[in-house]
Design an enzyme around this catalytic site. Structure first.
Site, PDB file in Angstrom:
ATOM      1  CG  HIS A  90      27.410 -53.942  52.045  1.00 40.84           C
ATOM      2  ND1 HIS A  90      27.594 -53.487  53.332  1.00 40.84           N
ATOM      3  CD2 HIS A  90      26.873 -55.190  52.152  1.00 40.84           C
ATOM      4  CE1 HIS A  90      27.176 -54.420  54.184  1.00 40.84           C
ATOM      5  NE2 HIS A  90      26.741 -55.456  53.496  1.00 40.84           N
ATOM      6  CG  ASP A 144      33.196 -53.825  49.430  1.00 33.89           C
ATOM      7  OD1 ASP A 144      33.699 -54.950  49.633  1.00 33.89           O
ATOM      8  OD2 ASP A 144      32.039 -53.524  49.780  1.00 33.89           O
ATOM      9  CD  GLN A 202      29.475 -60.517  48.200  1.00 34.84           C
ATOM     10  OE1 GLN A 202      29.415 -61.616  47.658  1.00 34.84           O
ATOM     11  NE2 GLN A 202      29.069 -60.332  49.445  1.00 34.84           N
ATOM     12  CE  LYS A 259      30.527 -60.494  52.927  1.00 33.94           C
ATOM     13  NZ  LYS A 259      29.181 -61.013  53.193  1.00 33.94           N
ATOM     14  CB  CYS A 295      23.698 -54.314  53.859  1.00 32.02           C
ATOM     15  SG  CYS A 295      23.431 -55.043  55.482  1.00 32.02           S
TER      16      CYS A 295
END
Length: 416
Positions: A133, A210, A213, A236, A374
Site C-alpha cells: 500500500h 503492516d 488487512q 478496518k 493505493c
C-alpha cells in the site's frame, strides 16, 4: 447454493442473522435496493457495541486524560489505559509496547521517522515489496531521500506471491529494516511473514508488518511472530476512524527519538532543555483521540466474543464461493490467485473499465471498490488500469454473493 457450502455454514455455527442485527447500516436501502456492502477492505461497518460506546463516552466520560485530578479526568484516563491493555492482550504484547496513532499510515510514518533518525544513514538499505500500500511505500521513500539511503523491492509472481528467493538475495549487511504487509489489500495474499521475519532476524535486521488487512481476519500474536513493529487501523477492525495502533518491541522504542513534540511526551521542560517520557507516551504528543482509543477495545471485545476462528472460517467460505461464481463469467480475470488469501477478490473484465462496472453495481445496491487501491506499483506490474475489488466480512452472506453475481452479469451485459 451449493450443498457443500450449505454444510459449511451449519458447521461454522455463526448466527449470521443475529450478527447482522448488530450492524444498523447493513439494513440501508441504496437506489431503492438493499445495500450489499463488499468494501470491507477500505473500511468495515460498526456494530452497536461500538456505536453505543461512542455515545456513552460523550454522555458519561468526556474529559482529557492523564493530567487531571477530577473525577471525569480520572475516569477517562482509566478507560483509556484499560483499552491499551485490551489491545495489548489481543496482540499478546505488553501494554507499554502499544502506541496509539491515527491509523496504520501514521504508525508507519512514525517508525520511518523515529527509527530512521536513530538507525539509518547514508548508503543503508530498506526493503519493502512490490505489493505494498502507498502508506508502506511513500514514508520509506521520504526516509531514503532524507538519509541518502536506498529502497529495494521484493518482486512478486503473476499469482501475487512474494519471490522469497529474491528476498534472500536482497538481504545484506546494509539492510536496516524490512517493511512488508501481512496481507495485501489488493490481492488478498497472506504473505509468508514468519519466514520473512526469520530470514531478516538471521541477518540482524528488524521487521515491520503492516497488519491493516490481517488483524480483522485472523489472530495475530506478535510474540509468536517475533516481529519488531506491527501496525493496524481501527476503522478496518469494526472500530472508529482516526485511531490506529503501533506495536513496537521495547528494545527499539527506548532507542527511538520522539516523532512529535508537545504535551504528554515529556518528563520535564525548561527553556534550556526537554527530557522525554518513556514509551508509549514518548510517541503520543498532545491530546489523543480518547473516544476512539477507548472504543477500539470495544470493537476487539466484540469480535473476540464471536471468535476469530469462526470469523476466518466463514470468510474463507465466502471467498471460495464467490471465486467459484466469478470464475464462470466470460472475460473476467481474477487478479491475485495466491495459495493463501483472505476474503478479497480483485478482478478485471476484458474491454470494460473497472470504474464503469463499479458505478453500475452501485446502482443495483452493491458497494465495491474500484481503482488502484493505493497500490499503483502493483497495478503497473499487472499492466492494467485498476481492478474491481470485492472484500468480505463475517456479516456478509452467500445470498449477497448470489445477488452480486447477477448484478455483475447485468452490468457486464450493459457495457459490452
Amino acid at each position: 447454493m451449493d450443498i457443500a457450502i450449505k454444510s459449511k455454514i451449519v458447521d461454522n455455527e455463526l448466527d449470521i442473522e443475529a450478527i447482522r442485527k448488530d450492524f444498523p447500516i447493513l439494513h440501508t436501502k441504496v437506489h431503492g435496493q438493499q445495500l450489499i456492502y463488499f468494501d470491507n477492505a477500505a473500511t468495515s461497518q460498526k456494530p452497536l457495541a461500538v456505536i453505543n460506546a461512542i455515545e456513552r463516552y460523550y454522555r458519561e466520560t468526556n474529559s482529557n486524560v492523564h493530567r487531571g485530578i477530577h473525577y471525569l479526568s480520572n475516569k477517562a484516563t482509566n478507560e483509556f489505559e484499560e483499552s491499551r491493555k485490551v489491545i495489548a492482550a489481543h496482540l499478546n504484547a505488553s501494554h507499554d509496547e502499544i502506541i496509539y496513532t491515527r491509523g496504520t499510515t501514521e504508525a508507519v510514518n512514525l517508525v520511518a521517522f523515529s527509527f530512521g533518525e536513530a538507525f539509518v544513514k547514508n548508503g543503508d538499505e530498506i526493503i519493502i515489496s512490490q505489493m505494498e500500500h502507498h502508506s508502506n511505500i511513500v514514508p520509506w521513500q521520504m526516509l531514503c531521500e532524507r538519509k541518502s539511503a536506498i529502497l529495494k523491492f521484493i518482486p512478486i509472481t503473476e499469482k501475487g506471491e512474494l519471490k522469497m528467493e529474491e528476498f534472500k538475495k536482497l538481504l545484506s549487511s546494509k539492510t536496516k529494516l524490512v517493511a512488508v504487509n501481512h496481507v495485501s489489500n489488493t490481492l488478498g495474499t497472506i504473505n509468508l511473514v514468519e519466514e520473512i521475519i526469520a530470514l531478516a532476524h538471521a541477518n540482524n535486521t528488524p521487521v515491520l508488518l503492516d497488519g491493516a488487512q490481517a488483524v480483522p481476519h485472523m489472530k495475530v500474536d506478535v510474540k509468536k511472530l517475533d516481529v519488531d513493529f506491527y501496525c493496524f487501523s481501527g476503522h478496518k477492525l469494526f472500530g472508529p476512524t482516526g485511531i490506529g495502533v503501533l506495536y513496537g518491541k521495547t528494545q527499539w522504542l527506548n532507542q527511538m527519538p520522539p516523532y512529535q513534540g508537545g504535551g504528554e511526551m515529556i518528563k520535564q521542560v525548561t527553556l534550556a532543555k526537554t527530557t522525554y517520557n518513556d514509551a508509549p507516551l514518548r510517541f503520543e504528543a498532545g491530546t489523543p483521540n480518547i473516544e476512539a482509543s477507548i472504543v477500539l477495545a470495544k470493537a476487539i471485545e466484540y469480535i473476540n466474543k464471536i471468535g476469530l476462528d469462526k470469523i476466518a472460517k466463514h470468510e474463507q467460505d465466502l471467498l471460495l464461493y464467490a471465486t467459484g461464481k466469478l470464475e464462470k463469467i466470460e472475460g473476467l480475470k481474477i487478479i491475485g490467485t495466491a495459495q493463501h488469501k483472505t476474503a478479497v477478490i480483485s478482478f478485471i473484465v476484458e474491454g470494460i473499465h473497472p470504474s464503469d462496472i463499479g458505478i453500475l453495481l452501485d446502482k443495483q445496491g452493491v458497494a465495491v471498490r474500484t481503482g488502484h487501491h493505493c497500490t499503483q506499483p502493483l497495478i503497473d506490474f499487472y499492466k492494467i488500469p485498476g481492478t474491481v475489488r470485492a472484500s468480505f466480512a463475517f456479516y456478509n452472506t452467500f445470498e449477497e454473493i448470489d445477488v452480486f453475481e447477477k448484478a455483475l452479469n447485468k452490468a457486464i451485459s450493459m457495457l459490452k
